[in-house]
Write a protein that holds these residues in place. Sequence first.
Motif, short mmCIF file in Angstrom:
data_model
loop_
_atom_site.label_atom_id
_atom_site.label_comp_id
_atom_site.label_asym_id
_atom_site.label_seq_id
_atom_site.Cartn_x
_atom_site.Cartn_y
_atom_site.Cartn_z
N LEU A 168 65.96 54.82 -30.36
CA LEU A 168 65.26 55.43 -29.21
C LEU A 168 63.95 54.81 -29.43
O LEU A 168 62.86 55.25 -30.17
CB LEU A 168 65.39 57.01 -29.25
N ASN A 180 56.32 62.12 -27.96
CA ASN A 180 57.70 62.30 -27.44
C ASN A 180 58.65 62.04 -28.65
O ASN A 180 59.85 62.23 -28.66
CB ASN A 180 57.99 61.16 -26.40
N VAL A 228 61.75 64.64 -28.85
CA VAL A 228 63.21 64.12 -29.06
C VAL A 228 63.85 64.77 -30.44
O VAL A 228 65.25 65.18 -30.30
CB VAL A 228 63.38 62.61 -29.21
N LYS A 268 64.60 68.25 -29.68
CA LYS A 268 66.05 68.23 -28.90
C LYS A 268 67.11 68.05 -29.72
O LYS A 268 68.19 68.61 -29.65
CB LYS A 268 66.09 67.35 -27.73
N CYS A 273 66.79 62.07 -23.27
CA CYS A 273 65.79 61.01 -23.84
C CYS A 273 65.40 59.99 -22.90
O CYS A 273 64.45 59.50 -23.18
CB CYS A 273 66.79 60.24 -25.08
N CYS A 278 61.76 57.86 -23.42
CA CYS A 278 61.79 56.70 -24.20
C CYS A 278 61.51 55.60 -23.05
O CYS A 278 62.05 55.45 -21.83
CB CYS A 278 63.12 56.54 -24.98
#
Length: 346
Positions: free
Chosen positions: A203, A281, A285, A288, A330, A334
């Motif tokens: 990612l 971010n 991620v 999550k 995502c 990303c």
Amino acid sequence: MVKPSIKAVMNNNYKQIVKVAHSNIAFVKYWGKRGRQYPLNPSVSMLIDQCQTKTQCSYQISDQLQVESFQFEGKEQFDFGKRIEQYLESISEVYPLAKRLRLRFESENNFPHSAGIASSASGFAAIANILAEIEWLENNVRLSREQISTLARLGSGSACRSISKAPFNLWGKTKFDLGTDDYSLDLDEKKYSFSEKLADTILVVNQSQKDVSSSFGHSLMNTHFYRESRIEQAHENTRCLLNAIEADNFTDFGEIIENEALSLHAMMMTSMPSYTLLHANTLRVIEKLKDSREKGEIMAYFTLDAGPNIHLIYPESQKDQVKSFVSEFCLDLCEKIIWAPHFGES
């Protein structure tokens, strides 16, 4: 280093070699070095087949070493060309032919460079493979995998792990008499492998070049307050990780690689001066992923190199679940997704 003239390119007889090398992802992290690119601690890694560096070298035998040109993705890179020249000068004791080479390089990646996906590893691994081929062509001598790995290490420590033919790879001497600091060791696939092959989805949170180089980060470990405890942690995690692979225990494996990833970045954030390569971010991620895993929706774990980008590591049977996770959570976080299978997969 000088720019090659068109006349020189047209009139001189250069032999050409093309080599491809793969990036690798470390599960136990190498951070900090001593001497001539020796690691402070052992590391365990896996090749990433989808992340490749392709390097073409034109060379001729000369009376002195000269890197005439180094182009990366079509652009001249004078600083890196000088670095390659200095590297070749430094290895002349173990690779005498280096003193007599005139070289031109053209290189390209199919993944972002200097963004924490081990581009220097694949880059120097490709160059080491080129040097091995030159040795064969000029002296009829085949270098061993260990010798090529050593040449790669002298260019960039993690590059020695990209000279591999096995799923898992160990670099650095452990406390249980396995491994060496000189080159990477292919781990016995019969003993160290999972019943189900692993996949790696990258990612790419940010494709930009890192603000702080890995070389500088390594140097900060020399005076780091947690230096010794980090070395001890890496030795213990290496032992536990290899035990988890041998026992086919993916859960223990996953917990260790996440601990290692966060420990690596903790070393950066607690060094003097401190810095961080994680992005907002990246953390989103990770949260999550942990939430989805706790709900039983996915069986995947993350790792990070020295950058903001996330590697999702999972058994190949989880591919559909990972695709759903990436699609749902995502894509907006990303810049790019790289679906990278396990070593040996296409």
